[in-house]
Enzyme design. Structure first.
Site, short mmCIF file in Angstrom:
data_model
loop_
_atom_site.label_atom_id
_atom_site.label_comp_id
_atom_site.label_asym_id
_atom_site.label_seq_id
_atom_site.Cartn_x
_atom_site.Cartn_y
_atom_site.Cartn_z
N HIS A 159 -7.10 10.13 30.08
CA HIS A 159 -5.89 10.93 30.36
C HIS A 159 -4.93 10.19 31.30
CE1 HIS A 159 -8.19 15.00 29.66
NE2 HIS A 159 -7.58 14.60 28.55
N ARG A 220 -16.71 20.74 26.10
CA ARG A 220 -17.60 19.77 26.75
C ARG A 220 -18.20 20.35 28.02
NH1 ARG A 220 -13.05 15.69 26.45
NH2 ARG A 220 -13.21 14.73 24.40
N ASP A 260 -10.59 29.16 23.89
CA ASP A 260 -9.19 29.43 24.20
C ASP A 260 -9.08 30.21 25.51
OD1 ASP A 260 -6.55 30.22 24.38
OD2 ASP A 260 -6.33 30.48 22.22
P1 AMP Z 1 -3.94 21.00 25.47
O1 AMP Z 1 -5.21 20.29 25.13
O2 AMP Z 1 -3.23 20.44 26.66
O3 AMP Z 1 -3.03 21.22 24.29
O4 AMP Z 1 -4.39 22.46 25.92
C1 AMP Z 1 -4.97 23.36 25.01
C2 AMP Z 1 -5.54 24.56 25.73
O5 AMP Z 1 -4.53 25.18 26.55
C3 AMP Z 1 -5.98 25.68 24.78
O6 AMP Z 1 -7.33 25.53 24.44
C4 AMP Z 1 -5.76 26.94 25.57
O7 AMP Z 1 -7.00 27.32 26.15
C5 AMP Z 1 -4.84 26.57 26.69
N1 AMP Z 1 -3.59 27.35 26.68
C6 AMP Z 1 -2.47 27.12 25.97
N2 AMP Z 1 -1.55 28.07 26.22
C7 AMP Z 1 -2.11 28.93 27.10
C8 AMP Z 1 -1.69 30.13 27.76
N3 AMP Z 1 -0.48 30.67 27.56
N4 AMP Z 1 -2.55 30.72 28.61
C9 AMP Z 1 -3.77 30.21 28.81
N5 AMP Z 1 -4.22 29.09 28.24
C10 AMP Z 1 -3.42 28.47 27.39
#
Ligand code: AMP
Length: 377
Positions: A159, A220, A260
């Site tokens: 990252h 993970r 999620d």
């Molecule tokens: P990324 O890998 O940065 O795209 O993040 C993905 C994760 O962000 C998803 O698995 C969600 O759990 C979380 N996420 C996205 N939008 C929201 C939101 N509005 N509230 C809480 N979690 C979120």
């Protein structure tokens, strides 16, 4: 400069065209099921043909100047983005054993572009590069040196493109020159990692030899007692089964049944015990790491949240900051609830450490790095 940003996975290829002057986002897309039959492209070359076809109309008007590749593993060699030539491609290929799912796909993406547009400048931007400043006491595992010499077993971190991008913007938001900026940066997406940033440089990070180490993530486990792996192997599980178990079936998915964060927060608010346990395990681990990294950087000026969960989940930020009372960190409840795509402060003026939300944009970071390398070459 118009840059095509390519993120090749083993069976997918994400792309986005970025204009580095206007920061405008051009064509963007995702090609999936590469090499899986079922009507998907047979290989990365065919996937690139599809990208080129999708871009064709726009390219006639505004041609591409360069291609930037997200490359997962740069090993010990690459500490900066580099202009790709045959030798660099082979060097990335030699790192395949360290990132067996990712680097081979990155190399296929590079070769597909070379075959299609032989004169196009291509730049590799490495996910490990920002962490090349880790001191030995942070990157070395306490195992026999032969493991490092023979297999390259050490901590690399990932990252990096996001951590570096977010660090620069956080420093800018606080009006601190980045070389004087100490922070703890939390990239909390489906994959999650923390960077300890001192004087703008990464001095520790929670992911290690692979992205499995560290925080509790979407699927993970993060840190576990390594003896559990040996125990499971003795119970008859194969290496591949253990790999799948810890990388794909663990983390939030194991604790709650869904990775999620929105579903977990909603369930916890409705009184679901398992959801609350998932939030507690995840926020507790993260808070412990933040405390440790605050010490590591000699006192952080900021704790920075980014990526899907870090940017969007006010509820999760609140759970984490609630565990940081001993550091004198205070969240501004109202500011924390504001939804915005801009970098912002979400702590109170009297918080001992500023808490920030800074949206990450890996495509922008890769496009900017690509343009800088091409202009300097
Ligand atoms: P990324 O890998 O940065 O795209 O993040 C993905 C994760 O962000 C998803 O698995 C969600 O759990 C979380 N996420 C996205 N939008 C929201 C939101 N509005 N509230 C809480 N979690 C979120």
């Amino acid at each position: 400069m118009r840059v095509l940003v390519i993120n090749s996975g083993s069976s997918s290829l994400k792309y986005q065209v970025r204009d580095t002057e206007s920061n405008e986002i051009g064509a963007t897309g995702l090609i999936e099921r590469i090499g899986e039959g079922a009507g998907g492209p047979a290989n990365h070359g065919e996937a690139m043909d599809q990208v080129a076809a999708a871009l064709e109309a726009g390219l006639a008007e505004k041609p591409l100047d360069a291609v930037g590749h997200r490359v997962v593993h740069g090993g010990e060699r690459f500490s900066e983005p580099v202009l790709i030539n045959n030798e660099i491609t082979r060097a990335i290929e030699r790192l395949n054993p360290l990132a067996p799912l990712h680097n081979p796909a990155n190399v296929l993406g590079i070769r597909a572009i070379t075959a299609k547009w032989p004169d196009m400048p291509q730049v590799a931007v490495f996910d490990t590069a920002f962490h090349r400043t880790l001191p030995e006491h942070a990157w070395r595992y306490a195992v026999p040196d032969s493991l490092y010499r023979k297999y390259g077993i050490r901590r690399y971190g990932f990252h990096g493109t996001s951590h570096e991008f977010v660090t620069a913007r956080a420093a800018e938001l606080l009006g601190v020159p980045v070389e004087d900026f100490n922070a703890v940066v939390a990239h909390l997406g489906n994959g999650a990692s923390l960077a300890a940033v001192k004087g703008g440089a990464s001095i520790d990070t929670s992911m290690g030899f692979t992205p499995l180490e560290g925080l509790v993530m979407g699927t993970r486990s993060g840190d576990i007692d390594p003896s559990i792996l040996v125990f499971l192997q003795r119970q008859g599980l194969s290496a591949d089964e253990i790999d799948t178990l810890l990388n794909r079936e663990s983390g939030l998915k194991a604790l709650f049944g869904d990775n999620d964060m929105r579903a977990i927060v909603d369930a916890a608010e409705a009184g679901d015990k398992q959801a609350q346990v998932a939030l507690d395990v995840t926020s507790y681990r993260l808070a412990k790491y933040i405390g440790g990294y605050h010490v590591a950087v000699g006192g952080a000026q900021a704790i920075v949240f980014t990526a899907g969960i870090g940017e969007n989940s006010a509820a999760f930020r609140e759970q984490v900051v609630a565990r940081l009372g001993a550091l004198g960190v205070k969240l501004d409840g109202a500011a924390n609830l504001v939804r915005s795509g801009s970098p912002r402060v979400v702590s109170t003026p009297d918080s001992a450490i500023a808490v920030l939300v800074v949206p990450t944009d890996e495509e922008q970071a890769i496009a900017e790095a690509t343009a800088a390398v091409v202009l300097a070459s």
